[in-house]
Every structure is written in C-alpha cells, then in structure tokens.
Motif scaffolding. Structure first.
Motif, PDB file in Angstrom:
ATOM      1  N   MET A   1       0.846  -1.190   0.000  1.00  0.00           N
ATOM      2  CA  MET A   1       0.000   0.000   0.000  1.00  0.00           C
ATOM      3  C   MET A   1       0.883   1.242   0.000  1.00  0.00           C
ATOM      4  SD  MET A   1      -3.025   1.118   2.641  1.00  0.00           S
ATOM      5  CE  MET A   1      -4.076  -0.219   2.053  1.00  0.00           C
ATOM      6  N   GLU A   2       0.670   2.134  -0.953  1.00  0.00           N
ATOM      7  CA  GLU A   2       1.499   3.327  -1.071  1.00  0.00           C
ATOM      8  C   GLU A   2       0.922   4.476  -0.258  1.00  0.00           C
ATOM      9  OE1 GLU A   2       3.870   5.865  -4.517  1.00  0.00           O
ATOM     10  OE2 GLU A   2       2.137   4.625  -5.053  1.00  0.00           O
ATOM     11  N   LEU A   3       1.810   5.216   0.373  1.00  0.00           N
ATOM     12  CA  LEU A   3       1.420   6.347   1.202  1.00  0.00           C
ATOM     13  C   LEU A   3       1.703   7.649   0.478  1.00  0.00           C
ATOM     14  CD1 LEU A   3       0.551   7.337   4.097  1.00  0.00           C
ATOM     15  CD2 LEU A   3       2.999   7.419   4.622  1.00  0.00           C
ATOM     16  N   TYR A   4       0.745   8.572   0.512  1.00  0.00           N
ATOM     17  CA  TYR A   4       0.912   9.918  -0.028  1.00  0.00           C
ATOM     18  C   TYR A   4       0.752  10.919   1.113  1.00  0.00           C
ATOM     19  CZ  TYR A   4       0.059   7.929  -4.694  1.00  0.00           C
ATOM     20  OH  TYR A   4       0.122   7.190  -5.849  1.00  0.00           O
ATOM     21  N   VAL A   5       1.431  12.039   1.022  1.00  0.00           N
ATOM     22  CA  VAL A   5       1.209  13.157   1.933  1.00  0.00           C
ATOM     23  C   VAL A   5       0.547  14.282   1.132  1.00  0.00           C
ATOM     24  CG1 VAL A   5       2.286  14.949   3.346  1.00  0.00           C
ATOM     25  CG2 VAL A   5       3.108  12.594   3.478  1.00  0.00           C
ATOM     26  N   ILE A   6      -0.544  14.814   1.656  1.00  0.00           N
ATOM     27  CA  ILE A   6      -1.232  15.947   1.036  1.00  0.00           C
ATOM     28  C   ILE A   6      -0.949  17.179   1.888  1.00  0.00           C
ATOM     29  CG2 ILE A   6      -3.458  16.929   0.372  1.00  0.00           C
ATOM     30  CD1 ILE A   6      -4.484  14.026   0.149  1.00  0.00           C
ATOM     31  N   GLY A   7      -0.439  18.204   1.281  1.00  0.00           N
ATOM     32  CA  GLY A   7      -0.127  19.407   2.035  1.00  0.00           C
ATOM     33  C   GLY A   7       0.543  20.437   1.149  1.00  0.00           C
ATOM     34  N   GLU A   8       1.429  21.192   1.742  1.00  0.00           N
ATOM     35  CA  GLU A   8       2.049  22.296   1.043  1.00  0.00           C
ATOM     36  C   GLU A   8       3.543  22.284   1.320  1.00  0.00           C
ATOM     37  OE1 GLU A   8       0.795  26.964   0.390  1.00  0.00           O
ATOM     38  OE2 GLU A   8      -0.387  25.584   1.615  1.00  0.00           O
ATOM     39  N   ALA A   9       4.337  22.185   0.267  1.00  0.00           N
ATOM     40  CA  ALA A   9       5.774  22.018   0.432  1.00  0.00           C
ATOM     41  C   ALA A   9       6.387  23.125   1.284  1.00  0.00           C
ATOM     42  CB  ALA A   9       6.456  21.955  -0.934  1.00  0.00           C
ATOM     43  N   SER A  10       6.033  24.376   1.011  1.00  0.00           N
ATOM     44  CA  SER A  10       6.630  25.491   1.752  1.00  0.00           C
ATOM     45  C   SER A  10       6.249  25.452   3.232  1.00  0.00           C
ATOM     46  CB  SER A  10       6.193  26.825   1.135  1.00  0.00           C
ATOM     47  OG  SER A  10       4.777  26.968   1.192  1.00  0.00           O
ATOM     48  N   VAL A  11       5.024  25.056   3.519  1.00  0.00           N
ATOM     49  CA  VAL A  11       4.566  24.972   4.910  1.00  0.00           C
ATOM     50  C   VAL A  11       5.270  23.830   5.634  1.00  0.00           C
ATOM     51  CG1 VAL A  11       2.560  24.556   6.383  1.00  0.00           C
ATOM     52  CG2 VAL A  11       2.340  25.994   4.346  1.00  0.00           C
ATOM     53  N   LEU A  12       5.359  22.694   4.972  1.00  0.00           N
ATOM     54  CA  LEU A  12       6.028  21.547   5.574  1.00  0.00           C
ATOM     55  C   LEU A  12       7.507  21.847   5.837  1.00  0.00           C
ATOM     56  CD1 LEU A  12       4.383  18.698   3.477  1.00  0.00           C
ATOM     57  CD2 LEU A  12       4.024  19.144   5.911  1.00  0.00           C
ATOM     58  N   ARG A  13       8.151  22.523   4.895  1.00  0.00           N
ATOM     59  CA  ARG A  13       9.560  22.884   5.109  1.00  0.00           C
ATOM     60  C   ARG A  13       9.724  23.785   6.328  1.00  0.00           C
ATOM     61  NH1 ARG A  13      10.076  22.797  -0.680  1.00  0.00           N
ATOM     62  NH2 ARG A  13       9.364  24.961  -0.811  1.00  0.00           N
ATOM     63  N   ARG A  14       8.790  24.705   6.487  1.00  0.00           N
ATOM     64  CA  ARG A  14       8.872  25.609   7.642  1.00  0.00           C
ATOM     65  C   ARG A  14       8.707  24.846   8.950  1.00  0.00           C
ATOM     66  NH1 ARG A  14       5.360  31.194   8.088  1.00  0.00           N
ATOM     67  NH2 ARG A  14       5.767  31.625  10.293  1.00  0.00           N
ATOM     68  N   HIS A  15       7.809  23.869   8.974  1.00  0.00           N
ATOM     69  CA  HIS A  15       7.643  23.032  10.162  1.00  0.00           C
ATOM     70  C   HIS A  15       8.896  22.194  10.417  1.00  0.00           C
ATOM     71  CE1 HIS A  15       3.522  23.389  11.752  1.00  0.00           C
ATOM     72  NE2 HIS A  15       3.176  23.754  10.522  1.00  0.00           N
ATOM     73  N   VAL A  16       9.428  21.591   9.383  1.00  0.00           N
ATOM     74  CA  VAL A  16      10.621  20.760   9.517  1.00  0.00           C
ATOM     75  C   VAL A  16      11.779  21.574  10.089  1.00  0.00           C
ATOM     76  CG1 VAL A  16      12.420  19.577   8.186  1.00  0.00           C
ATOM     77  CG2 VAL A  16      10.005  19.043   7.778  1.00  0.00           C
ATOM     78  N   ASN A  17      11.963  22.756   9.567  1.00  0.00           N
ATOM     79  CA  ASN A  17      13.068  23.599  10.038  1.00  0.00           C
ATOM     80  C   ASN A  17      12.856  24.051  11.479  1.00  0.00           C
ATOM     81  OD1 ASN A  17      14.345  23.429   7.542  1.00  0.00           O
ATOM     82  ND2 ASN A  17      13.351  25.264   6.737  1.00  0.00           N
ATOM     83  N   ALA A  18      11.625  24.425  11.813  1.00  0.00           N
ATOM     84  CA  ALA A  18      11.338  24.891  13.170  1.00  0.00           C
ATOM     85  C   ALA A  18      11.547  23.791  14.210  1.00  0.00           C
ATOM     86  CB  ALA A  18       9.901  25.417  13.242  1.00  0.00           C
ATOM     87  N   CYS A  19      11.220  22.549  13.824  1.00  0.00           N
ATOM     88  CA  CYS A  19      11.331  21.430  14.762  1.00  0.00           C
ATOM     89  C   CYS A  19      12.696  20.755  14.723  1.00  0.00           C
ATOM     90  CB  CYS A  19      10.228  20.407  14.475  1.00  0.00           C
ATOM     91  SG  CYS A  19       8.551  21.038  14.702  1.00  0.00           S
TER      92      CYS A  19
END
Length: 292
Positions: A1-19
């Motif tokens: 079963m393949e997993l996809y993430v639905i979201g926004e690249a710029s928002v996710l990058r900001r979360h990744v960097n902050a955490c």
C-alpha cells in the motif's frame, strides 16, 4: 500500500526547520534518511499568505479545508483507498467563511451523502463509540435527536462493524438523561423515542440493546460498539480509557476518512513537542478498515 502526503511544500519545510527534523521536502516528495521517498501532493494555499505557528486565521483554515478536500477527491477518483487527516481547528475554518463542524460533515457534503446518515466512530483499544450528534451545543444536540436519527446511527454502526469483520456484533445504546431517565423521573426522551429507535433497529436485524445509563454501560465494557447521543458522552470514556490512542473514523459515506480524536495543540505548534502516537494509530486503523 502506497502512502501519499497531502499538504504544502513550503509549509512543511517551515515546520521541519522549526522542529529541527532531518527531513527534506520538495514539491514532489518528502525524503527521510534511510527510508523510501514519500510522494507529496502539493496543494498551494498558504504560500501567498502571512501565517504564524499556533495562529487561528482564515488563511490557515482555508488550507486545512483544501487539504482535506483534495484527499476526498483522490479517494473518489480511486487513487487512494483511505484518507487520514491531521487535527483541525474549527474556528480557523469558519473564520475563512466556510460552515464547518468537523470532518464527517465535510465528507458527507463532498460525497453527496445525506448528513443525517453520516456519523463519527471513535476507535480505541478499549471502545468503539459512534456519536449520534457531534459538534453541536448540548442544547442543539438534544433538539435534533429523534427516532430516525438514532436508527440511522445504529444502521451505520452495524454496517461499520460488519466491514471490520464483526458480523454478530452487539451495540449498547446510551440513555440521554441521568439513569436513562429513571422511568421518566429524570426526562422523557428515553420513553418518547430512544427506546422506539432501539426496537426499530432490532426489527431489521441489528443487535442493539438499551437505552442504558451511560456510566454503567461504559463501565461494564460488554459491547462491540456503543452509541453515544452527544459529543462528550462518547469522547470522555474513550479519551480517559485510551489517552492519545484513539482515532476518529467517518462512517456512512463511500469514502473511508479518519483522523485523530484529539485537538490541534496550537500552544505547542512548531516546537516539535506533539506526540505522533494517535496519528500512527489512526493510520493503522484505516489500513485495517480498508483491507476488510
């Protein structure tokens, strides 16, 4: 079963960097060291808006709405088997000018399912609980409860249990009033329509019993599923018995849609403190549900 993430690249990058996570996010995929890349369905909503972690705003509410709608669309197109959503903040979505009282209503709207036949089932290691009414004030919930709505909820619960492989399941129905009305001394709803709904379900082959006082019903833990009549009646026992282990699944619709059973944690947003336990459990439950 393949997993996809639905979201926004710029928002996710900001979360990744902050955490401080060691994760790479580009417009097409998310890369975690030592793991296969996860495809990203990029839905640009916030890239032109100013937003802050933990902020309630129309922009973030619209983003939540669009991400969820994209997942539902992919499911309707047959591109995914199920959708698991992160927690939502209803205040933000409504601030965007959208009438929104939780994911079940949204799934009903986008799939053309009557709202009165769409319900939320909380799943935890201890309980499966279906809410007949959900994000309504207590006064509103009491006003909309009737025989037909309760019967619809029992029908959806029975069907959901069959999908899970529980063909001879028992459903316990909560009373609305203290002591399930105590024969009319503490309220007449049990006599006027709740008992009639249970008897109607029994006549069409649904193994429902009640109404019973909800405190005793949940304490006995004798049933495969429980029908709660208002939000807190169902949520409190689940969250007390299984903190951070409950997931919330929309039932009665053609799209398999679930989420966690807790809120957004705005006070710790962007700090890397949130527990992933409930989201992982929701993924496991949706995988199990979709494979039945």
């Amino acid at each position: 079963m393949e997993l996809y993430v639905i979201g926004e690249a710029s928002v996710l990058r900001r979360h990744v960097n902050a955490c401080g996570f060691d994760i790479q996010v580009n417009e097409q995929e998310i890369v975690v060291p030592g793991m296969l890349p996860v495809p990203l369905v990029n839905v640009p909503v916030l890239n032109t808006h100013h937003w802050q972690f933990g902020e309630i705003s129309a922009a973030t509410g619209m983003a939540c709405y669009e991400y969820a709608c994209t997942g539902i669309k992919l499911a309707l197109e047959g591109r995914v088997s199920a959708v698991v959503a992160a927690p939502h903040t209803e205040a933000s979505v409504n601030k965007a000018g959208l009438v929104f009282r939780g994911y079940p209503g949204l799934v009903a709207e986008k799939t053309g399912t009557p709202r009165e036949r769409t319900f939320l089932m909380l799943m935890s290691p201890v309980y499966r609980v279906v809410n007949t009414t959900l994000h309504l004030s207590l006064r509103e919930a009491i006003n909309v409860l009737n025989k037909e709505l309760i019967l619809n909820a029992l029908d959806a619960t029975d069907e959901a249990l069959k999908i899970l492989g529980l063909n001879n399941s028992r459903i316990g129905v909560c009373g609305l009033n203290p002591h399930a009305g105590e024969g009319g001394l503490m309220g007449m709803e049990e006599i006027e329509f709740i008992t009639e709904a249970v008897e109607g379900a029994q006549r069409i082959g649904i193994n429902a019993e009640g109404p019973f006082p909800s405190d005793a019903l949940f304490a006995d833990r004798m049933y495969d599923a429980y029908l709660a009549l208002y939000h807190d009646q169902g949520h409190i026992p689940v969250k007390v018995a299984s903190p951070r282990l409950a997931s919330a699944i929309t039932i009665g619709t053609p799209v398999l849609f679930g989420s966690v059973a807790h809120g957004s944690g705005l006070d710790i947003s962007g700090q890397g403190k949130a527990s992933e336990t409930a989201l992982i459990q929701a993924l496991k439950n949706l995988v199990m549900y979709s494979q039945k």
